[in-house]
Design a protein around this motif. Structure first.
Motif, PDB file in Angstrom:
ATOM      1  N   UNK A  77     -32.047  34.248  -9.400  1.00 37.23           N
ATOM      2  CA  UNK A  77     -31.704  35.287  -8.436  1.00 37.23           C
ATOM      3  C   UNK A  77     -32.850  36.244  -8.162  1.00 37.23           C
ATOM      4  N   UNK A  78     -33.847  36.268  -9.058  1.00 37.01           N
ATOM      5  CA  UNK A  78     -35.004  37.160  -8.875  1.00 37.01           C
ATOM      6  C   UNK A  78     -36.268  36.375  -9.194  1.00 37.01           C
ATOM      7  N   UNK A  79     -36.640  35.454  -8.325  1.00 36.65           N
ATOM      8  CA  UNK A  79     -37.790  34.582  -8.614  1.00 36.65           C
ATOM      9  C   UNK A  79     -39.106  35.337  -8.761  1.00 36.65           C
ATOM     10  N   UNK A  80     -39.197  36.527  -8.174  1.00 36.76           N
ATOM     11  CA  UNK A  80     -40.445  37.297  -8.271  1.00 36.76           C
ATOM     12  C   UNK A  80     -40.469  38.273  -9.416  1.00 36.76           C
ATOM     13  N   UNK A  81     -39.492  38.165 -10.331  1.00 43.38           N
ATOM     14  CA  UNK A  81     -39.408  39.113 -11.441  1.00 43.38           C
ATOM     15  C   UNK A  81     -40.642  39.000 -12.338  1.00 43.38           C
ATOM     16  N   UNK A  82     -41.189  40.148 -12.695  1.00 42.54           N
ATOM     17  CA  UNK A  82     -42.372  40.198 -13.562  1.00 42.54           C
ATOM     18  C   UNK A  82     -42.071  39.462 -14.859  1.00 42.54           C
TER      19      UNK A  82
END
Length: 273
Positions: free
Chosen positions: A253-258
């Motif tokens: 759901x948050x592919x760009x999460x650090x």
């Protein structure tokens, strides 16, 4: 000659500015300015510190009729007090004042960066209901009951990096922590982690996040992982979760999460048993 005139003359004799004298005494330049203008008198502890600094007695400083420093420091056999006896008496008065008002250890390093001491320390017991400005540590590295600095450590601390019972800063660690990154029993920040955590990203026993919350109970988040989680996207731990499952759920759901944050949240979720 009045006290204000004597103080000004002694300071100038030593080639000191008001700011330099204030630094050595652990007070503000405004305090020294008020002393020299005659607006206020310093407290007894400061008078004793001034007498030691300039090599005169407290009597000379506070009694207008003593114009010569030699008169204030009797050391002849006919004098009622010798210089050594006078020093002991002043020390006893100093100790008595400290026992009444509390004792705060003050230290400011001579090394300064952008006008601030590299290290500032204010530690001790204060009996006053309200802590004075002089009792607050201010420096690049500040340590004290109350501390303000780039790196601050204290019961109450404010700084870029702060550690204390109540901590506020860019990165804060404390029982109550406020900051961009906050870690504590109660934490509030953009990244908040603690027993009770509120932030954009939050993790802990009870966590509430604007975007992601991971905890035993998580609420008010777009994506939540926990026991009693409520959000548009929920992963309930049920009989237990594995770290890999939590990371996969968040990454979907948050592919760009650090990635470091992903692993940290995954570690929290993977320990929900």
């Amino acid at each position: 000659m009045e006290f204000s005139e004597k103080l000004t003359a002694l300071r100038r004799r030593e080639g000191m500015s008001q700011e330099q004298l204030a630094d050595r005494l652990g007070v503000t330049r405004q305090s020294v300015s008020k002393w020299e203008s005659g607006a206020v008198m310093p407290e007894l502890v400061k008078l004793i510190a001034l007498s030691e600094m300039f090599g005169v007695s407290v009597d000379y400083l506070v009694k207008d009729w003593l114009e010569e420093r030699g008169e204030a420091e009797p050391d002849t056999p006919d004098s009622p007090f010798s210089a050594q006896q006078a020093a002991r008496l002043e020390q006893k008065v100093d100790d008595l004042t400290r026992s009444i008002n509390g004792s705060v250890y003050r230290y400011d390093s001579r090394t300064r960066i952008l006008g601030l001491p590299l290290v500032s320390v204010r530690i001790g017991f204060v009996r006053h209901y309200r802590m004075s400005r002089d009792d607050v540590a201010r420096g690049v590295i500040a340590i004290g009951n109350a501390a303000v600095g780039v790196v601050s450590i204290g019961i109450v601390s404010v700084g870029l990096f702060s550690f204390g019972c109540l901590a506020a800063g860019l990165l804060s660690l404390g029982i109550v922590a406020l900051g961009l990154g906050a870690f504590g029993v109660a934490a509030l920040g953009y990244l908040a982690f603690g027993v009770s955590a509120v932030g954009f990203y939050a993790g802990g026993v009870c966590a509430a996040g604007a975007d992601i919350a991971v905890g035993v109970a998580a609420a008010s988040a777009n994506t939540a992982v926990g026991c009693e989680a409520e959000a548009p996207h929920v992963l309930l731990w049920g009989a237990g979760l594995r770290r890999e499952a939590v990371e996969a759920f968040l990454l979907e759901r948050h592919p760009g999460l650090w990635r470091p944050l992903l692993r940290f949240l995954g570690a929290i979720g993977g320990n929900l048993q």
